[in-house]
Design a protein around this motif. Sequence first.
Motif, PDB file in Angstrom:
ATOM      1  N   TYR A 147      30.689 -44.043  68.806  1.00  0.00           N
ATOM      2  CA  TYR A 147      29.481 -44.096  67.777  1.00  0.00           C
ATOM      3  C   TYR A 147      28.447 -45.236  68.161  1.00  0.00           C
ATOM      4  O   TYR A 147      28.910 -46.540  68.349  1.00  0.00           O
ATOM      5  N   PRO A 165      25.063 -30.587  59.309  1.00  0.00           N
ATOM      6  CA  PRO A 165      26.361 -30.645  59.933  1.00  0.00           C
ATOM      7  C   PRO A 165      27.038 -31.880  59.426  1.00  0.00           C
ATOM      8  O   PRO A 165      26.594 -32.903  58.981  1.00  0.00           O
ATOM      9  N   ARG A 166      28.462 -31.671  59.088  1.00  0.00           N
ATOM     10  CA  ARG A 166      29.224 -32.694  58.680  1.00  0.00           C
ATOM     11  C   ARG A 166      29.062 -33.155  57.430  1.00  0.00           C
ATOM     12  O   ARG A 166      29.408 -34.359  57.009  1.00  0.00           O
ATOM     13  N   LYS A 167      28.448 -32.344  56.305  1.00  0.00           N
ATOM     14  CA  LYS A 167      28.218 -32.598  55.134  1.00  0.00           C
ATOM     15  C   LYS A 167      28.915 -31.700  54.378  1.00  0.00           C
ATOM     16  O   LYS A 167      29.427 -30.428  55.098  1.00  0.00           O
ATOM     17  N   ARG A 171      30.882 -38.877  58.079  1.00  0.00           N
ATOM     18  CA  ARG A 171      31.220 -37.919  59.038  1.00  0.00           C
ATOM     19  C   ARG A 171      30.541 -37.993  60.291  1.00  0.00           C
ATOM     20  O   ARG A 171      31.163 -38.304  61.404  1.00  0.00           O
ATOM     21  N   SER A 172      29.178 -38.517  60.214  1.00  0.00           N
ATOM     22  CA  SER A 172      28.330 -38.651  61.327  1.00  0.00           C
ATOM     23  C   SER A 172      28.179 -39.925  61.873  1.00  0.00           C
ATOM     24  O   SER A 172      27.842 -40.267  62.983  1.00  0.00           O
ATOM     25  N   GLN A 177      35.920 -40.653  69.824  1.00  0.00           N
ATOM     26  CA  GLN A 177      34.551 -40.596  69.670  1.00  0.00           C
ATOM     27  C   GLN A 177      34.093 -42.018  70.049  1.00  0.00           C
ATOM     28  O   GLN A 177      34.818 -42.869  69.919  1.00  0.00           O
ATOM     29  N   LYS A 194      26.200 -41.988  61.110  1.00  0.00           N
ATOM     30  CA  LYS A 194      24.570 -42.276  61.219  1.00  0.00           C
ATOM     31  C   LYS A 194      24.351 -43.168  60.098  1.00  0.00           C
ATOM     32  O   LYS A 194      24.792 -43.183  58.897  1.00  0.00           O
ATOM     33  N   ASP A 236      27.043 -42.834  57.393  1.00  0.00           N
ATOM     34  CA  ASP A 236      27.628 -41.473  56.656  1.00  0.00           C
ATOM     35  C   ASP A 236      29.250 -41.648  57.232  1.00  0.00           C
ATOM     36  O   ASP A 236      29.588 -41.748  58.466  1.00  0.00           O
TER      37      ASP A 236
END
Length: 1193
Positions: free
Chosen positions: A192, A1101-1103, A224-225, A190, A227, A222
């Motif tokens: 980011y 998503p990803r939560k 997972r994401s 990934q 963000k 976060d």
Amino acid sequence: MNFEGLDPGLAEFSPAMHSTLDPVLDAHLNPSLLQNVELDPEGVALEALPVQESVHIMEGVYSELHSVVADVGVPVSVSHFDLHEEMLWVGSHGGHATSFFGPALERYSSFQVNGSDDIRQIQSLENGILFLTKNNLKYMARGGLIIFDYLLDESEDMHSLLLTDNNTLLVGGLQNHVLEIDLNTVQETQKYAVETPGVTIMRQTNRFFFCGHTSGKVSLRDLRSFKVEHEFDAFSGSLSDFDVHGNLLAACGFSSRLTGLACDRFLKVYDLRMMRAITPLQVHVDPAFLRFIPTYTSRLAIISQSGQCQFCEPTGLANPADIFHVNPVGPLLMTFDVSASKQALAFGDSEGCVHLWTDSPEPSFNPYSRETEFALPCLVDSLPPLDWNQDLLPLSLIPVPLTTDTLLSDWPAANSVPAPRRAPPVDAEILRTMKKVGFIGYAPNPRTRLRNQIPYRLKESDHEFDNFSQVAESPTGREEEPLHTVSKKYRKVTIKYSKLGLEDFDFKHYNKTLFAGLEPHIPNAYCNCMIQVLYFLEPVRCLIQNHLCQKEFCLACELGFLFHMLDLSRGDPCQGSNFLRAFRTIPEASALGLILADSDEASGKGSLARLIQRWNRFILTQLHQDMQELEVPQAYRGAGGSFCSSGDSVIGQLFSCEMENCSLCRCGSETVRASSTLLFTLSYPEDKTGKNYDFAQVLKRSICLEQNTQAWCDNCEKYQPTIQTRNIRHLPDILVINCEVNSSKEADFWRLQAEVAFKIAVKKFGGEMKSKEFALADRKELRSPEGFLRCSSIEELKNVWLPFSIRMKMTKNKGLDVCNWADEHEWGPARAEEEHGVYVYDLMATVVHIRDSRTGGSLVAHIKVGETYHQRKEGVTHQQWYLFNDFLIEPIDKYEAVQFDMNWKVPAILYYVKRNLNSRYNLNIKNPIEASVLLAEASLARKQRKTHTTFIPLMLNEMPQVGDLVGLDAEFVTLNEEEAELRSDGTKSTIKPSQMSVARITCVRGQGPNEGIPFIDDYISTQEQVVDYLTQYSGIKPGDLDAKISSKHLTTLKSTYLKLRFLIDIGVKFVGHGLQKDFRVINLMVPKDQVLDTVYLFHMPRKRMISLRFLAWYFLDLKIQGETHDSIEDARTALQLYRKYLELSKNGTEPESFHKVLKGLYEKGRKMDWKVPEPESQTSPKNAAVFSSVLAL
């Protein structure tokens, strides 16, 4: 650490700056710890300098224990306490790494990591150490060997790394992105995006990633994401360091002044519960580093570059009395770290010295450290010398352990002969294009292999059975094991379970087709391969799906339900749990030994080949009996009238062979009896001369069997030796053969016949064709002596004895002619040939026993999938052979289906079908499930009364239509507990999941005047032992499923299954919470467009997934699932939540506004710890400010 506010000259360090280093050491430094490092040209060793007396350490107060030089004159750039062993790692500005063992700081290893760049961060792992430099990530063993070297882009300027789990790493620096790297594959997974100027410090808790920026900000991201969730603007200039502990974040940095950046003596402290700053903490030193050192309180250690250290509470006042001095050799401290046990502090200065401060005389770096591996000491110097010139010198001077075993050095002569490896063959393309100049050949590189890499085969058989496409082995079989000749795709595949069960298991890795595999973890799933064989027989598939009866445990009905799931699947695996459940209840199956205990199945006890052959005979007989109980369906009437008599079944028409058994006594009396059989068993000749037998000869001998045996003679009125013969009156449409290769005798026969057939094929072509590739004209001529196999390689004829087609002819004198048949033989019109009693059978499937000592063996099937299946699944019309190994499905060449290496691949069952078989049958499927299954029915419970009824059955005018909503919920009980093991690292690994059984199914109306009223509320009777009723979660109590004492509406699983199947077939949409698991345990395949699952509708998503109880409280102001679960309440609540979803999302037209609703939901959930408040606290989320803002949307 961020160096923007420091002396800029340090960033451009050069060894020339310290060329005139004075060898006279500081008085406080222990010279003996420099360990043979020379400091001046005259060679004055540090051991010659006076040694300082040991320092007295006061318990509980940090004092200096040892100092040591890591790299003379080169500033220390980073220090790190090893998290697995009692070691301290130090990296320098010159790219050199050094490790020290124990509190005495004994030098353990020292090696160069990078030739030019400084080491910026060190992270210890179980098997090695990660080193981060400017644009390089290197993983090295603790002794200095390189495990991998990952080069980043030259434009990268990396400063920090963060290990998020055992296999994933985040790397950030002065660029607008953070990289995620997988340590298993050493690849970037990934990237980011982050804001400029990048990330220089990273920390992690169980809630957030914390990223420190050179702009002075700290962002919370976060997990997972990645963000940004929150952001703290800590300092106006730049950030120096920060740390997180519990609910507190403390940071130090630089503030902007008129003259530039100045060190700020106020520490910024933030409360992570309220996400706001609290009172700044004023300290008495210039903070450059800080760490939480929690003991009984959240104590902070603040370090300045001049060597001052102060301890204080983050929420209290700093006391000048809590300051101590480190006294570095150089002018500045460059790095600081705290051990995992909090008993030791490490400081590195600008002159290459490391200072260890501890709070006890004998500190440990970790609470639980493993033993460090040291090099073995050399014992040569301790042994007496031997003079080889003295003949009488006793060799016993050298001590040798007393042993009676053969010494390792005592090799046999056969192993001492040099055997050099043969050179690999030259690529055929190189030989074709090569031009010779003298004795040297020149050819262009075909680029078929990597540069300077030539594969060697240690054995000829290494790749003999591994020429398959890349199909990975099962996750449990990826450990290092001895070499096996079993091809990987034939090995037993198992499912690796995680916290999410099967949700994150990649079945697509094993099956890239649209056909459905079968899961193997269910008891007695050894028959999966035979289920697939029956499914891919088109007449059998259609016949079984048209069948439906009132019998509770009918194998034909359950097999039809399973075939329906295989039809609907688009590559996802199915499971035959309901079919195998009915199979376990058949008394004949138990009597035949077909039901295995879990221990026997796991250990591979018993012969799987014999087992599957007995199962083959049993299932055909059972289906024949089940079909005889019903009238033959009209869909199976042939074009010329009825295919079978009223006493027979279509299964009998397909598989049954009518025979005459003649018994001739020596008195001349002959008895003839008519009979039929559904399959044949091969009978092998007693011949040890190596004579060549065609498969057709052995098959004819097995069908028209002749044997001498004792039998009763009515004429002689006693048992007499008789000659018994068998003649065929009518051939079946599908010829089923049990191979009966159950001993080495039969295996040797197959092996011998395959070798003879191969020699004949080679001899036929004079041995001229030795290469594996032939011209197109040659391929047409290459076939076995019988002509039944064409191939492109002579090697493909190895281990082949089985023909693809056989021809059978009924003679006028009731005889039978059988011969191998080739595709190029002339074949007239089918009807005309059959009128003369001539039939051609094509090989359709082979079931194979894989003998593997590692796993106990397994069963797989080679199946020739016909055109109709490809047309339905892929929209193309062709035939193809496939390998079916549970959930592993892969296309194969047809010759692989008839190649049997008797060492590991043993034939068990063969299926031959008449040519043009499908044209003889009407293959239409008429759904036998009617709407009457939804009407009222009687309960199995004896004590059930109308007053206990919890549902109102549907009336005829309420029958559901396409697109109608139905609320669904199911409750389960446990039949077998989960089998798991605890690994050495403390994690749990699931070997076999718990076996669940559906206990209650509820369906409520989703529209109309009776919306929310259930029309199905069935408790499922079970004959199997329940080990856990899960009352807290299911609401099922002991006795609810017992027909003798239950007061519930009790039905059979089949009855309720038919109701759900009718709803699915009619096209209703099911609304529920967590329906994926419900349908899986019920064993239903539901199209995705007919499932409305609230667990995914209210999910970001990803939560994390949100429970139905919390959603009902948050959106509907309902308190459900108080003491136990009630499926009616849950199904009705799921319907109301779906209505709420449509209201909030404007029927799905405003996804952005609904996203804000979900964000508010997750914020509220985190604050409430996802728990619904008790009655005395806040009773409704609508009183909260968050929910009011949501409603305003």
